[in-house]
Scaffold this motif. Structure first.
Motif, short mmCIF file in Angstrom:
data_model
loop_
_atom_site.label_atom_id
_atom_site.label_comp_id
_atom_site.label_asym_id
_atom_site.label_seq_id
_atom_site.Cartn_x
_atom_site.Cartn_y
_atom_site.Cartn_z
N ILE A 188 -21.59 11.60 13.74
CA ILE A 188 -21.59 10.24 13.17
C ILE A 188 -22.25 10.27 11.80
O ILE A 188 -23.35 10.81 11.64
N LYS A 189 -21.58 9.66 10.82
CA LYS A 189 -22.10 9.63 9.45
C LYS A 189 -23.06 8.44 9.30
O LYS A 189 -22.73 7.32 9.69
N LEU A 190 -24.24 8.73 8.78
CA LEU A 190 -25.23 7.68 8.56
C LEU A 190 -25.79 7.77 7.15
O LEU A 190 -25.68 8.80 6.49
N GLU A 191 -26.44 6.71 6.71
CA GLU A 191 -27.24 6.77 5.49
C GLU A 191 -28.43 7.70 5.77
O GLU A 191 -28.89 7.79 6.93
N ILE A 192 -28.95 8.34 4.72
CA ILE A 192 -30.02 9.33 4.94
C ILE A 192 -31.21 8.72 5.70
O ILE A 192 -31.71 9.31 6.66
N ASP A 193 -31.66 7.52 5.29
CA ASP A 193 -32.85 6.95 5.94
C ASP A 193 -32.61 6.74 7.43
O ASP A 193 -33.51 6.99 8.25
N ASP A 194 -31.42 6.28 7.79
CA ASP A 194 -31.13 6.05 9.22
C ASP A 194 -31.08 7.38 9.97
O ASP A 194 -31.59 7.50 11.09
N GLU A 198 -33.48 8.70 13.18
CA GLU A 198 -32.91 8.89 14.52
C GLU A 198 -32.83 10.33 14.99
O GLU A 198 -32.50 10.59 16.14
N SER A 199 -33.13 11.29 14.12
CA SER A 199 -32.92 12.70 14.48
C SER A 199 -34.15 13.35 15.11
O SER A 199 -35.28 13.02 14.77
N ASP A 200 -33.88 14.31 16.00
CA ASP A 200 -34.95 15.15 16.54
C ASP A 200 -35.18 16.37 15.64
O ASP A 200 -36.26 16.96 15.64
N PHE A 201 -34.11 16.76 14.94
CA PHE A 201 -34.20 17.86 13.97
C PHE A 201 -33.48 17.39 12.71
O PHE A 201 -32.31 16.98 12.80
N VAL A 202 -34.15 17.46 11.58
CA VAL A 202 -33.50 17.12 10.31
C VAL A 202 -33.32 18.43 9.57
O VAL A 202 -34.30 19.16 9.34
N MET A 223 -40.76 8.50 7.92
CA MET A 223 -39.75 7.78 8.73
C MET A 223 -39.34 8.62 9.94
O MET A 223 -38.74 8.10 10.87
N MET A 224 -39.62 9.93 9.89
CA MET A 224 -39.15 10.80 10.98
C MET A 224 -39.90 10.49 12.28
O MET A 224 -41.01 9.99 12.26
N LYS A 225 -39.26 10.85 13.41
CA LYS A 225 -39.94 10.67 14.70
C LYS A 225 -41.15 11.59 14.73
O LYS A 225 -41.11 12.71 14.20
N LYS A 226 -42.17 11.17 15.43
CA LYS A 226 -43.39 11.98 15.59
C LYS A 226 -43.06 13.32 16.29
O LYS A 226 -43.74 14.32 16.12
N SER A 227 -41.98 13.31 17.07
CA SER A 227 -41.59 14.49 17.85
C SER A 227 -40.57 15.35 17.11
O SER A 227 -40.07 16.33 17.66
N VAL A 252 -47.64 13.45 11.74
CA VAL A 252 -46.54 12.50 11.49
C VAL A 252 -45.24 13.07 12.05
O VAL A 252 -44.39 12.34 12.56
N ILE A 253 -45.05 14.39 11.94
CA ILE A 253 -43.90 15.06 12.56
C ILE A 253 -44.42 16.24 13.39
O ILE A 253 -45.58 16.65 13.25
N ALA A 254 -43.52 16.78 14.24
CA ALA A 254 -43.98 17.81 15.19
C ALA A 254 -44.07 19.19 14.57
O ALA A 254 -44.87 20.03 15.02
#
Ligand code: DGY
Length: 324
Positions: A188-194, A198-202, A223-227, A252-254
């Motif tokens: 699914i294509k998203l804007e970068i911020d979204d 929403e990602s577990d791995f960027v 903005m990334m998930k803590k995990s 802030v990130i894992a």
């Protein structure tokens, strides 16, 4: 015979292609040449074969008046002032497709390594600290069933998506244009911020340009998930490394897995001390077969350009129309 300067010895297969058509001079030492050494070598040459570690800017091009073609033994061209080359009528070529799958392999390897804490396990073993299976020893993050966010859906980003699909991951991607192959995999294509939220791995697969410098800045990292984990096999300057260190320190990130560094070859000191960070020495394309293919591609492109043919991997096609 065309006169060519090569800034570092490349695999024999590439050298042979050059030597058939050119008089070749190779920088003789096993280190990155200085700008003055590049100029000294290329001053009287028509062709230059360089590496991603060489800065080929206006000063170099202006000092090498006979230069007609620059071929880089890399996919990235951020070390070359392409606009200046175009203005001067110098053809610039690169070797992008040769390293697609190999770089995607490394990105995925880093993703697995940081998620499953493989380097930490290796360090533990070498300390002779393994005392037997334990319920909570080195608990990591599942890769299967997680969401990967691919920033940059070119050839390498698409190759990473194929691997992610094979591992049963959900795929998000950010790119200027829709990518049919990734969408057929369910991506699914998203804007970068979204995507970042929403990602577990960027994972980054973008070239370094004015627009992508510090693309992962403090705002986006926060903005990334803590995990979540950040994977970078693109270019170090696409990430604000100082901000990354702050975010890692604050939890802030894992974690992060990096093959490239903002101040390469220097690495922000604190990163060496972090167990949740995997560090690789810019080896995205480093397999024997790929480096050989890159050498063949870079040499072939240079010879074609010198012969006045249009190289297949031309970076500045405008050079043929803008040439004065
Ligand atoms: C390239 O060629 O641009 C890659 O960074 C090599 O690993």
């Amino acid at each position: 015979m065309y006169n060519v300067f090569v800034t570092r010895k490349i695999p024999e297969e590439g050298m042979e292609i050059l030597e058939k058509e050119c008089k070749v001079e190779v920088f003789p030492e096993e280190r990155i040449p200085t700008k003055a050494e590049i100029i000294a070598g290329a001053r009287d040459k028509e062709g230059l074969l360089c590496l991603l570690t060489d800065t080929i800017d206006a000063e170099v091009m202006d000092a090498c008046a006979k230069l007609r073609a620059i071929s880089t033994y890399s996919a990235g061209v951020n070390h070359i002032d392409v606009a200046h080359a175009t203005k001067k009528g110098i053809v610039v070529t690169n070797a992008p497709s040769a390293l697609t799958e190999t770089t995607a392999d490394l990105a995925f390897g880093l993703l697995l390594a940081v998620a499953r804490r493989i380097p930490e396990g290796d360090r533990l073993m070498r300390r002779r600290a393994f005392t037997g299976w334990a319920p909570t020893l080195l608990l990591g993050t599942d890769v299967h069933g997680s969401t990967v966010g691919i920033i940059g859906a070119g050839k390498i980003g698409t190759a990473v998506a194929r691997r992610a699909k094979g591992f049963g991951m959900e795929i998000l991607y950010a790119s200027r244009k829709p990518n049919r192959e990734i969408e057929e995999m369910g991506g699914i294509k998203l804007e970068i911020d979204d995507l970042v939220r929403e990602s577990d791995f960027v994972t980054l697969h973008i070239p370094l340009t004015r627009d992508t410098y510090h693309l992962m800045d403090e705002r986006r990292l926060r903005m990334m998930k803590k995990s979540a984990y950040l994977i970078n096999t693109a270019r170090g300057q696409c990430v604000d490394e100082k901000a990354l260190v702050r975010c890692l320190k604050e939890g802030v990130i894992a974690g992060a897995a990096l093959d490239v560094y903002e101040f390469e070859p220097a690495v922000t000191e604190e990163l060496y001390e972090m167990e949740n960070v995997v560090l690789a020495p810019h080896i995205g394309s480093a397999t024997t077969r790929t480096r050989t293919n890159m050498a063949i591609m870079a040499a072939t492109q240079l010879v074609k350009a010198l012969k006045g043919e249009t190289p297949d991997q031309i970076v500045n096609p405008d050079v043929f129309t803008k040439k004065s």
